[in-house]
Design a protein around this motif. Structure first.
Motif, PDB file in Angstrom:
ATOM      1  N   UNK A 276       0.698  -1.176  -0.055  1.00 40.77           N
ATOM      2  CA  UNK A 276      -0.062   0.018   0.209  1.00 40.77           C
ATOM      3  C   UNK A 276       0.748   1.182   0.047  1.00 40.77           C
ATOM      4  N   UNK A 277       2.227   1.288   0.351  1.00 43.45           N
ATOM      5  CA  UNK A 277       3.024   2.286   0.209  1.00 43.45           C
ATOM      6  C   UNK A 277       4.335   2.120   1.000  1.00 43.45           C
ATOM      7  N   UNK A 278       4.112   2.962   2.156  1.00 43.95           N
ATOM      8  CA  UNK A 278       5.422   2.743   2.994  1.00 43.95           C
ATOM      9  C   UNK A 278       4.874   2.754   4.469  1.00 43.95           C
ATOM     10  N   UNK A 279       5.419   1.795   5.273  1.00 41.00           N
ATOM     11  CA  UNK A 279       5.209   1.778   6.696  1.00 41.00           C
ATOM     12  C   UNK A 279       6.337   2.111   7.713  1.00 41.00           C
ATOM     13  N   UNK A 280       6.030   2.978   8.525  1.00 41.13           N
ATOM     14  CA  UNK A 280       7.154   3.482   9.523  1.00 41.13           C
ATOM     15  C   UNK A 280       6.842   2.805  10.687  1.00 41.13           C
ATOM     16  N   UNK A 281       7.883   2.498  11.389  1.00 40.16           N
ATOM     17  CA  UNK A 281       8.036   2.202  12.815  1.00 40.16           C
ATOM     18  C   UNK A 281       8.658   3.092  13.649  1.00 40.16           C
ATOM     19  N   UNK A 282       8.097   3.925  14.486  1.00 36.72           N
ATOM     20  CA  UNK A 282       8.960   4.813  15.367  1.00 36.72           C
ATOM     21  C   UNK A 282       9.299   4.160  16.716  1.00 36.72           C
ATOM     22  N   UNK A 283      10.674   3.962  17.091  1.00 36.74           N
ATOM     23  CA  UNK A 283      10.957   3.335  18.069  1.00 36.74           C
ATOM     24  C   UNK A 283      11.352   4.359  19.182  1.00 36.74           C
ATOM     25  N   UNK A 284      10.947   4.037  20.501  1.00 36.87           N
ATOM     26  CA  UNK A 284      11.052   4.912  21.525  1.00 36.87           C
ATOM     27  C   UNK A 284      11.909   4.135  22.978  1.00 36.87           C
ATOM     28  N   UNK A 285      11.482   2.777  22.556  1.00 35.31           N
ATOM     29  CA  UNK A 285      12.395   2.014  23.500  1.00 35.31           C
ATOM     30  C   UNK A 285      12.263   0.493  23.030  1.00 35.31           C
ATOM     31  N   UNK A 286      12.625  -0.457  23.991  1.00 38.63           N
ATOM     32  CA  UNK A 286      12.507  -1.871  23.390  1.00 38.63           C
ATOM     33  C   UNK A 286      11.211  -2.315  23.283  1.00 38.63           C
ATOM     34  N   UNK A 287      10.399  -1.820  24.133  1.00 40.64           N
ATOM     35  CA  UNK A 287       8.941  -2.193  23.863  1.00 40.64           C
ATOM     36  C   UNK A 287       7.779  -1.035  23.650  1.00 40.64           C
ATOM     37  N   UNK A 288       8.349  -0.067  23.483  1.00 38.99           N
ATOM     38  CA  UNK A 288       7.586   1.329  23.203  1.00 38.99           C
ATOM     39  C   UNK A 288       7.707   1.799  21.984  1.00 38.99           C
ATOM     40  N   UNK A 289       6.709   1.669  20.966  1.00 38.97           N
ATOM     41  CA  UNK A 289       6.969   2.051  19.580  1.00 38.97           C
ATOM     42  C   UNK A 289       5.564   2.307  18.934  1.00 38.97           C
ATOM     43  N   UNK A 290       5.445   3.169  17.911  1.00 36.56           N
ATOM     44  CA  UNK A 290       4.105   3.214  17.170  1.00 36.56           C
ATOM     45  C   UNK A 290       4.511   3.197  15.714  1.00 36.56           C
ATOM     46  N   UNK A 291       3.322   2.869  14.925  1.00 36.33           N
ATOM     47  CA  UNK A 291       3.373   2.586  13.683  1.00 36.33           C
ATOM     48  C   UNK A 291       2.581   3.652  12.774  1.00 36.33           C
ATOM     49  N   UNK A 292       3.324   4.027  11.518  1.00 34.18           N
ATOM     50  CA  UNK A 292       2.768   5.207  10.537  1.00 34.18           C
ATOM     51  C   UNK A 292       2.718   4.121   9.335  1.00 34.18           C
ATOM     52  N   UNK A 293       1.435   4.352   8.750  1.00 35.54           N
ATOM     53  CA  UNK A 293       1.155   3.866   7.353  1.00 35.54           C
ATOM     54  C   UNK A 293       0.600   4.955   6.620  1.00 35.54           C
ATOM     55  N   UNK A 294       1.651   5.177   5.521  1.00 40.15           N
ATOM     56  CA  UNK A 294       1.338   6.279   4.301  1.00 40.15           C
ATOM     57  C   UNK A 294       1.239   7.726   5.372  1.00 40.15           C
ATOM     58  N   UNK A 295       1.799   7.773   6.328  1.00 40.87           N
ATOM     59  CA  UNK A 295       2.173   9.063   7.057  1.00 40.87           C
ATOM     60  C   UNK A 295       1.085   9.349   8.072  1.00 40.87           C
ATOM     61  N   UNK A 296       0.209   8.421   8.206  1.00 41.58           N
ATOM     62  CA  UNK A 296      -0.937   8.427   9.286  1.00 41.58           C
ATOM     63  C   UNK A 296      -0.459   7.298  10.316  1.00 41.58           C
TER      64      UNK A 296
END
Length: 302
Positions: A276-296
């Motif tokens: 569908x495009x690009x997925x990003x995973x923003x990592x803050x710690x070993x267990x803390x992260x969030x995911x963006x798909x197409x900038x959302x």
């Protein structure tokens, strides 16, 4: 025999005299080079004032107070080294406006003790800052000319990022107040504009501006209400900053909104191409992260 004895005595006297003169000279040199107890106490005061977290102005004032009273060459040299050190710190810390102020107001008045390189640097910085200050004065004159000519449309579109914000805001408020008075009289907005002018403004036409404001508002009231406005503005900015930090995460957030939330910027960003495009995973710690798909923002884990 008597003649030989006389010659011996004369020789002895000459030797003793020479030794005595040498001792006196050495003592004199020592007295001239070694700081006295009083001079040591002065040097301690200078040393304290030369520290980076102290006022450079205090140092230069103290130096000027003591330097001509030093009799010891060593003490003078030590004081002069501190003088060079303080000037060097003003240069390396890029505190050029402070350096310019201290120089033009006569606090740095012993350039003869500075190294050649420092003299060169100081002269260049003073010349550069003077050029900037002269340019600012011309801009202030330009703003005041716009006000005097009643060209308020130009005033409303005036922008400048080289003038100090308080100075620019005060001048613009002064112009807007005159415009409001001419168009609508002594309205609440007119008084709000008056109270937006900094009572400590010391620039071009400061007396004229102060006379204009105090024609409608008492000086004490002006100062008091200006301080209240500034404090309220600061508190409001702090409140907004706290509110931004407390924004909770919501699906669909943009990256910028997440950065301004309590999560802030990530420690690491991992990018994965998808169908569908690009997925990003923003990592803050070993267990803390969030995911963006197409900038959302599409999900998170904590």
């Amino acid at each position: 025999m008597k003649k030989a004895l006389s010659i011996f005595l004369l020789f002895t006297i000459l030797v003793l005299s020479a030794c005595s003169n040498t001792t006196i000279q050495q003592k004199s040199e020592k007295d001239g080079n070694e700081p006295t107890e009083t001079e040591l106490s002065w040097l301690e005061i200078l040393e304290v004032n030369s520290q980076e977290n102290y006022s450079a102005q205090n140092f230069f004032e103290t130096y000027s107070q003591y330097i001509d009273q030093f009799t010891s060459t060593k003490a003078k040299n030590m004081a002069n080294e501190m003088y060079n050190k303080v000037v060097q710190h003003l240069i390396t810390s890029k505190d050029h406006k402070r350096l310019y102020f201290l120089y033009t107001e006569g606090f740095i008045n012993h350039k003869e003790v500075l190294s050649k390189d420092l003299v060169k640097n100081v002269n260049q910085i003073v010349a550069d800052v003077k050029k900037e200050e002269d340019a600012k004065k011309e801009k202030i004159k330009s703003i005041l000319s716009i006000i005097d000519n009643g060209n308020f449309d130009s005033l409303h579109s005036y922008t400048d990022d080289t003038l100090e914000k308080e100075t620019l805001d005060s001048l613009l408020s002064y112009g807007y107040a005159i415009e409001e008075l001419q168009k609508n009289g002594e309205t609440n907005h007119f008084f709000d504009l008056l109270l937006s002018i900094n009572p400590m403004y010391q620039g071009e036409k400061n007396k004229e501006i102060a006379a204009f404001v105090t024609k409608y508002v008492a000086l004490d009231e002006w100062k008091e209400k200006y301080i209240v406005r500034v404090n309220n503005k600061i508190m409001n900015q702090e409140y907004k900053a706290d509110q931004v930090k407390n924004i909770p995460l919501e699906i669909g957030m943009s990256k910028q909104e997440v950065i301004h939330s309590a999560w802030g910027k990530p420690r690491q960003i991992k990018i994965f191409p998808t169908e569908q495009g690009v997925s990003e995973q923003w990592v803050y710690s070993d267990i803390k992260h969030l995911t963006f798909d197409n900038n959302e923002l599409t999900g998170w884990q904590e």
